[in-house]
Write a protein that holds these residues in place. Structure first.
Motif, short mmCIF file in Angstrom:
data_model
loop_
_atom_site.label_atom_id
_atom_site.label_comp_id
_atom_site.label_asym_id
_atom_site.label_seq_id
_atom_site.Cartn_x
_atom_site.Cartn_y
_atom_site.Cartn_z
N LEU A 258 -3.29 -17.29 2.22
CA LEU A 258 -3.70 -16.46 1.99
C LEU A 258 -4.66 -17.10 1.29
CD1 LEU A 258 -3.29 -13.42 4.63
CD2 LEU A 258 -3.97 -16.07 5.10
N VAL A 259 -6.24 -17.09 1.19
CA VAL A 259 -6.75 -16.66 -0.03
C VAL A 259 -8.28 -15.78 -0.16
CG1 VAL A 259 -8.19 -18.68 -1.22
CG2 VAL A 259 -7.87 -19.06 -0.27
N ILE A 260 -7.51 -14.81 -1.07
CA ILE A 260 -8.61 -13.50 -0.62
C ILE A 260 -9.19 -13.31 -1.69
CG2 ILE A 260 -7.07 -10.85 -1.13
CD1 ILE A 260 -6.20 -12.57 1.23
N GLY A 261 -10.49 -13.14 -2.08
CA GLY A 261 -11.74 -12.67 -2.69
C GLY A 261 -11.19 -11.01 -2.90
N GLU A 262 -12.16 -11.27 -4.11
CA GLU A 262 -12.06 -9.45 -4.89
C GLU A 262 -12.65 -8.33 -4.17
OE1 GLU A 262 -11.49 -9.00 -7.76
OE2 GLU A 262 -11.49 -11.67 -8.33
N ASN A 263 -12.87 -8.73 -2.58
CA ASN A 263 -13.61 -7.50 -1.36
C ASN A 263 -11.75 -7.45 -0.71
OD1 ASN A 263 -13.69 -9.65 0.10
ND2 ASN A 263 -15.32 -9.40 0.69
N GLY A 264 -10.54 -8.03 -1.24
CA GLY A 264 -9.84 -8.42 -0.07
C GLY A 264 -9.33 -8.41 0.98
N ASP A 265 -11.06 -9.56 0.99
CA ASP A 265 -11.11 -10.02 2.51
C ASP A 265 -10.73 -12.15 2.45
OD1 ASP A 265 -11.64 -7.46 3.88
OD2 ASP A 265 -13.67 -7.99 3.56
N VAL A 266 -10.29 -12.06 3.40
CA VAL A 266 -9.79 -13.33 3.34
C VAL A 266 -11.71 -14.26 3.16
CG1 VAL A 266 -9.01 -15.53 4.55
CG2 VAL A 266 -7.94 -13.57 4.68
N THR A 267 -11.50 -15.50 1.91
CA THR A 267 -12.67 -16.35 1.75
C THR A 267 -12.90 -17.23 2.62
OG1 THR A 267 -11.02 -18.13 0.70
CG2 THR A 267 -12.02 -15.97 -0.30
N ALA B 130 1.10 -7.41 1.90
CA ALA B 130 0.21 -8.26 2.27
C ALA B 130 -1.23 -8.28 2.68
CB ALA B 130 1.07 -8.94 3.08
N PRO B 131 -2.02 -9.20 2.52
CA PRO B 131 -3.40 -8.33 2.96
C PRO B 131 -3.50 -8.48 4.61
CG PRO B 131 -3.01 -10.17 1.24
CD PRO B 131 -2.63 -10.69 2.01
N ALA B 132 -4.18 -7.39 4.98
CA ALA B 132 -4.59 -6.90 6.66
C ALA B 132 -4.37 -8.59 7.15
CB ALA B 132 -5.80 -5.90 6.77
N ALA B 133 -5.23 -9.25 6.66
CA ALA B 133 -4.94 -11.04 7.24
C ALA B 133 -3.74 -11.16 8.01
CB ALA B 133 -6.53 -11.51 6.86
N SER B 134 -2.86 -10.56 7.20
CA SER B 134 -1.50 -11.45 7.23
C SER B 134 -0.88 -11.34 8.73
CB SER B 134 -0.44 -11.19 5.87
OG SER B 134 0.85 -11.76 6.40
N ARG B 135 0.19 -12.43 9.23
CA ARG B 135 0.23 -12.46 10.46
C ARG B 135 1.85 -11.89 10.23
NH1 ARG B 135 0.61 -18.27 9.98
NH2 ARG B 135 2.75 -18.73 9.66
N TYR B 136 2.11 -12.04 8.70
CA TYR B 136 3.89 -11.80 8.43
C TYR B 136 4.14 -10.20 8.25
CZ TYR B 136 5.39 -16.23 8.61
OH TYR B 136 5.92 -17.53 8.98
N GLY B 137 2.71 -10.01 7.19
CA GLY B 137 3.02 -8.05 6.66
C GLY B 137 4.38 -7.86 5.57
N GLY B 138 4.32 -6.89 5.62
CA GLY B 138 5.38 -7.02 4.78
C GLY B 138 5.19 -7.60 3.30
N THR B 139 5.69 -7.69 2.77
CA THR B 139 5.40 -8.34 1.36
C THR B 139 5.32 -9.48 0.64
OG1 THR B 139 7.27 -6.28 -0.01
CG2 THR B 139 6.63 -7.57 -1.47
N ALA B 140 3.66 -9.45 -0.17
CA ALA B 140 3.71 -10.58 -0.35
C ALA B 140 3.26 -11.44 -1.83
CB ALA B 140 1.66 -10.51 -0.13
#
Length: 504
Positions: A333-342, A375-385
């Motif tokens: 995932l590519v995550i921006g400063e706001n915590g969302d996927v870019t 992991a970011p909220a958008a991750s399908r795996y979750g857990g630790t990233a």
């Protein structure tokens, strides 16, 4: 190539079970081990280790060039229920003492010459040092070998020490599952087969170097380990052994394309893989010219998550500077400063999620918390990233492109170098009062180490101290003596100002 490799991990030592008994598995300088030999030797080495260190989960370190011992240890230590700590053979005694002490290793297995460089106090009383020749002689006396293990794949199998921008090297904790799935993933997307021959030129203390062994063995193929002195050594080995797979870092590729390659070294080559730095468009063209029939796989990886991306060979000519897309078992995932996927073209931090993510840094909860986060909220795996600190963009086709690093770590000739390690060595010499190590762009190395120092000492004395205390790849290409260091508003050395001055 399988479109969906098996995601179920097994104990790491089961990688010794894939090849045909009479087929070659490991070509050493003085011997060839068949797959039957490999299985026997792994079992006997595991039995020797288990007898020497019966406590499961204990760490055992190796500090030697490529050999039967260093090639078999990842599997044998795993089978014995131990945690392998491979140490770069180029490191000097101070770095080795830190790694052995930090890991709490119970055994240090090394060449006699390397052990002779250690000084009193370098090893704890709880660590036994044994020469490589004595280890192999002891293994020869073992009669009963250990069978394939049934360890939980989530138990630790290795600590790989890697440098960051600050502090001493830290041990990345890798489980059986991490390493198994890494081997499965790479063997799958490279399309490795039982008739492949991999020339292992990269250090086995690196994740990329270890995977040369593990992915090839997962495919039932053969590995030829090589400690080379010149690029010609690599070319001769390719011709001699009919090498089909060659992995390298950009500085080595630059040297290799400058050489003349005989037809018997080029013809068998099926694939070239690159990591440890980006390929330039010119280098891609040069490799294409030398190896017109070989597939070229640019890759990007993190020791903390093994490997993250690769570029499909069919896209290399069109997108020569791309990092590609996620490898099997990885979610990028590519995550921006706001915590969302870019969005497409927007810069963000590369975040790696999924089962290849390591278990953190050994005995270092603070630095683990800085890099291993939810992991970011958008991750399908979750857990630790793993939050890499690397800045990337993703284009409309989903291809990733490297922008830069957030920290000051130096990447030279495929090595991750901590500026602080170099600076501490300079200050310890007593010849300088302040020191700052900076990575300066270099066509052959990726980055060259430049050291800026303030003090009244002499240059030759400082050079001598650094040669004594640091490995060759950490040696500064240039030392700049200054009367004053630039400072930032916080009163710290202004590295950005030094970087700008050195690259102007």
């Amino acid at each position: 190539m399988n479109s969906a490799p098996d995601p179920k991990p097994r104990p790491l030592d089961h990688l010794a079970e894939f090849g045909r008994d009479d087929a070659p598995a490991l070509v050493l300088r003085g011997a060839v081990l068949s797959w039957k030999d490999l299985r026997t030797r792994v079992g006997r080495l595991a039995a020797w280790l288990a007898d020497r260190v019966p406590d499961k989960g204990a760490r055992v370190a190796t500090w030697a060039a490529k050999s039967e011992l260093t090639c078999l240890m990842p599997l044998a230590a795993a089978r014995a229920g131990l945690v392998h700590v491979p140490i770069n053979p180029l490191l000097k005694r101070a770095q080795v003492a830190h790694i052995v002490g930090d890991s709490g290793a119970r055994l240090l297995l090394a060449t006699s010459a390397r052990l002779a460089t250690l000084e009193d106090g370098d090893l704890a009383d709880t660590c036994e040092a044994i020469a490589e020749d004595a280890v192999l002689a002891g293994v020869d006396q073992v009669e009963a070998s250990l069978p394939p293990s049934a360890w939980d794949p989530e138990t630790l199998a290795a600590l790989l020490y890697t440098s960051g921008s600050t502090g001493r090297p830290k041990g990345v904790m890798l489980s059986h599952a991490n390493m198994w799935l890494g081997a499965v993933s790479v063997a799958d997307y490279l399309g490795l087969a039982a008739d492949d021959v991999t020339l292992a030129v990269l250090p086995l203390s690196f994740d990329y170097g270890q995977n040369q062994l593990l992915s090839t063995w997962h495919a039932g193929g053969c590995v030829v380990p090589l400690d080379y002195l010149t690029p010609r050594d690599v070319i001769k080995a390719c011709a001699r052994h009919g090498v089909t797979t060659l992995a390298a870092v950009p500085p080595l590729w630059v040297q290799l394309v400058e050489q003349d390659w005989p037809i018997d070294a080029v013809t068998p080559m099926r694939r070239l893989t690159n990591s440890g730095g980006a390929l330039t468009a010119d280098l891609v063209r040069a490799l294409r010219g030398k190896f017109p029939n070989a597939k070229l796989f640019p890759m990007y990886g993190l020791t903390e998550a093994f490997r993250s991306t690769y570029l499909d060979p069919s896209l290399v000519d069109i997108h020569p500077t791309s990092m590609g897309q996620a490898i099997p078992f990885a979610e990028i995932l590519v995550i921006g400063e706001n915590g969302d996927v870019t969005t497409s073209g927007e810069e963000g931090e590369l975040v790696h999620c999924g089962p290849l993510v390591a278990h953190g840094y050994w005995n270092d909860p603070q630095r683990t918390a800085e890099r291993f986060k939810p992991a970011p909220a958008a991750s399908r795996y979750g857990g630790t990233a793993v939050w890499s600190g690397d800045r990337v963009t993703r284009d409309r086709e989903g291809l990733l492109y490297f922008v830069g690093r957030r920290d000051a770590m130096i990447k030279s000739a495929g090595n991750r170098i901590s500026p602080q390690e170099i600076e501490e060595a300079a200050l310890a010499s007593g010849l300088v009062s302040e020191a700052a190590a900076i990575g300066v762009p270099d066509e052959r190395l990726g980055q060259a180490v430049h050291l800026v120092v303030r003090g009244t000492g002499d240059g030759e004395g400082l050079r001598g101290a650094l040669r004594r205390d640091l490995p060759n790849f950490m040696q500064p290409q240039a030392i700049h003596w200054v009367e004053t260091m630039p400072l930032n508003p916080n009163g710290k050395i202004d590295r950005a100002a030094l970087q700008a001055e050195l690259t102007a």
